[in-house]
Design a protein around this motif. Structure first.
Motif, short mmCIF file in Angstrom:
data_model
loop_
_atom_site.label_atom_id
_atom_site.label_comp_id
_atom_site.label_asym_id
_atom_site.label_seq_id
_atom_site.Cartn_x
_atom_site.Cartn_y
_atom_site.Cartn_z
N ALA A 198 0.82 -1.21 0.00
CA ALA A 198 0.00 0.00 0.00
C ALA A 198 0.86 1.26 0.00
O ALA A 198 0.56 2.23 -0.72
CB ALA A 198 -0.93 -0.01 1.21
N ASN A 206 -6.26 2.52 -1.08
CA ASN A 206 -6.95 1.22 -1.01
C ASN A 206 -7.89 1.01 -2.17
O ASN A 206 -8.14 -0.13 -2.56
CB ASN A 206 -7.72 1.12 0.31
CG ASN A 206 -6.83 0.91 1.51
OD1 ASN A 206 -5.76 0.32 1.39
ND2 ASN A 206 -7.26 1.40 2.66
N PRO A 246 -6.13 -1.81 -4.85
CA PRO A 246 -6.34 -2.73 -3.72
C PRO A 246 -5.26 -3.80 -3.68
O PRO A 246 -4.96 -4.42 -4.69
CB PRO A 246 -7.72 -3.32 -4.00
CG PRO A 246 -7.96 -3.10 -5.47
CD PRO A 246 -7.22 -1.85 -5.82
N ALA A 283 -11.94 -3.39 0.74
CA ALA A 283 -10.54 -3.79 0.60
C ALA A 283 -10.05 -4.76 1.67
O ALA A 283 -9.09 -5.51 1.43
CB ALA A 283 -9.64 -2.54 0.60
#
Length: 546
Positions: free
Chosen positions: A345, A396, A400, A468
């Motif tokens: 992320a 997100n 994802p 997510a």
């Protein structure tokens, strides 16, 4: 040959055609047999009984009403279509042809792809008691011995027993005690970026791993070549590889598990043997090191493992083998799952800052206005930084980390909207399709944090966290910690640094390629060039003061 038997073969040849036609053919043959004055024998009687029974079965049997889906091939069904790269994008495109709920067949396994958030909520959350199991594979559970991880266990008492302490530890009410540890790791990351900005990928991975190791085992990671970091990375890669559809033939032909490793073509057994050792080491080695420090009083940091060991000692006095199995299993899941997803992320966020520089400028302006330039942002500043919070939400949504979700398995037969869902069906929530739905998120390929901020005449779009991190009882127990990790590392990096496009040897701008890869489960940005520069001399001095 008895005429009745000929009539039986004729009916078989007609196959699955209209039942009335089959009946007419049969009685025509029977009539012909009478005309020929052929006396029935006991064989004829048996054949007649079989034919009538079979015809009755065909007439009574009704094909289940499955949702629409691609036709597939004889015997193997849609197996080849499910083995394509980026299956989540293929399934999203199927939406225009087959709708939001898609039926697939892989050999004898029934599979349903869920492209809609509403359907995912209806089945995986509102009917979670029926859809909280996990499918298992021969490779992962039996050969490579990852079955200790509760994320792969079926829903039930053992699963709840292993998950509950982890969920409690990462509950928002308990996370405040970890704020100082997380902020400390974020500041270490800033110092490393000052020293060698070109190694930003290694620094991010080390920072995330150190936070996970500290909270789970009380072990601080100080170098990028820490054995625990490499062990977790290898473990995640091995599990991800084994989860790829069709990666190992033994998952399609289970009897192959009995083939010895010396047999030609049984290389999967050699891989499984190495993976089984990796599974054991991933679960046991960090735990044993932490256990020994805790029991000897040499532990310097509170952790999940310490809390669980102390709780067991208060109850029973000694740490039993059963206690060790439970704690090492629970800790091992947090160790494996936490670092890899947060790392992916944060890397996606850095790529977005280069590709969409206007987002970076607005986030930095908000940080400067709210926090100022005389200190670093803290987690306690979060509610006063709505644009930065929206920026982390958009990470997100935009990429994802687990685009196809983790598969659920139905326990019992069910129906949805008139469609039949057999027991033991695999349910695949296509989180990519849900988070890139243009009806909910207009221009989904654009990184736009404003989606999640109230505006005049505009609707705030659905929080990506609802998708997510999974659904129902299988939702990620560490989701709040993951959100905190991405937020604090993002705002501290942007408070101190500008993330810019890199220059080549000729001084020309290198345009970043917004491309991603995946290891079977998680999705990462491909390596990209960028320049990480301090925003000012004051920013560097701020780090020294901190």
């Amino acid at each position: 040959m008895p005429v009745q038997f000929l009539c039986f073969l004729t009916v078989i040849k007609v196959g699955c055609g209209d039942s009335d036609i089959r009946t007419q053919i049969f009685w025509s043959c029977s009539k012909h047999s009478k005309m020929l004055n052929i006396l029935p024998t006991w064989i004829d009687c048996i054949v007649l009984m079989i034919v009538f029974s079979w015809l009755k079965l065909l007439q009574q049997r009704k094909s289940p009403n499955y949702p629409p889906g691609p036709k597939g091939y004889p015997l193997i069904g849609n197996m080849l279509e499910m083995m394509v790269s980026e299956m989540w994008e293929v399934a999203r495109k199927w939406r225009s042809s087959y709708g939001e709920f898609i039926y697939l067949k892989s050999l004898n396994q029934t599979v349903f792809v869920i492209n809609s958030y509403e359907i995912a909520v209806e089945l995986l959350e509102k009917r979670s008691l029926n859809y909280s199991d996990r499918p298992s594979t021969i490779t992962l559970s039996e050969l490579q011995q990852w079955d200790w991880a509760f994320t792969m266990k079926p829903y039930g008492e053992e699963w709840r027993r292993l998950r509950a302490p982890l969920q409690k530890f990462f509950d928002p009410a308990n996370l405040a005690q970890l704020d100082n540890v997380l902020e400390y790791e974020a500041e270490k990351l800033l110092h490393n970026l000052i020293r060698s900005p070109g190694d930003y990928e290694m620094h991010v991975r080390t920072a995330v791993a150190s936070f996970i190791m500290t909270t789970i085992y009380g072990h601080e990671v100080t170098t990028s070549d820490d054995p625990s970091v490499n062990l977790a990375k290898e473990g995640v890669e091995q599990v991800s590889l084994a989860l790829r559809p069709g990666e190992y033939l033994v998952d399609i032909l289970p009897w192959l598990k009995y083939v010895p490793k010396w047999f030609p073509g049984a290389g999967f057994q050699v891989i499984a043997e190495r993976a089984a050792k990796l599974s054991h080491d991933t679960r046991r080695l960090p735990f044993i090191e932490a256990r020994d420090k805790i029991i000897s009083g040499k532990s310097t940091s509170s952790s999940l493992t310490e809390q669980e060991i102390e709780r067991c000692q208060k109850v029973g006095g000694l740490l039993s083998e059963e206690d060790e199995d439970r704690i090492s299993s629970m800790s091992g899941v947090g160790y494996l799952a936490g670092g890899d997803t947060s790392f992916a992320a944060i890397m996606s966020l850095l790529l977005a800052m280069i590709a969409f520089p206007e987002v970076q400028k607005r986030a930095q302006a908000e940080i400067d206005e709210v926090v100022g330039t005389d200190r670093l942002p803290k987690l306690s500043d979060r509610m006063q930084l709505p644009y930065c919070m929206a920026m982390c939400k958009e990470v997100n949504r935009w990429n994802p980390v687990i685009p196809f979700g983790l598969a659920h398995l139905s326990k019992r037969d069910d129906t949805y909207n008139g469609y039949f869902i057999p027991a033991k069906s695999i349910m695949l929530p296509n989180q990519w399709a849900m988070l890139h739905d243009p009806e909910e998120y207009p221009e989904p390929s654009i990184f736009r944090p404003e989606r999640f901020l109230p505006g005049i005449g505009e609707r705030v779009q659905r929080d990506p966290a609802k998708v997510a991190f999974g659904f129902g009882r299988r939702i990620c127990p560490g989701r709040f910690m993951a959100e905190n990790t991405v937020f604090i590392m993002a705002v501290q990096i942007l408070a101190v640094f500008d993330i810019c496009k890199a220059l080549n040897d000729k001084g020309e701008v290198i345009e970043p390629e917004v491309k991603f890869t995946h290891d079977g489960v998680a999705r990462y940005p491909l390596p990209f060039e960028c320049a990480i520069k301090p925003r000012s001399r004051e920013a560097i001095e701020l780090l020294r003061e901190e």
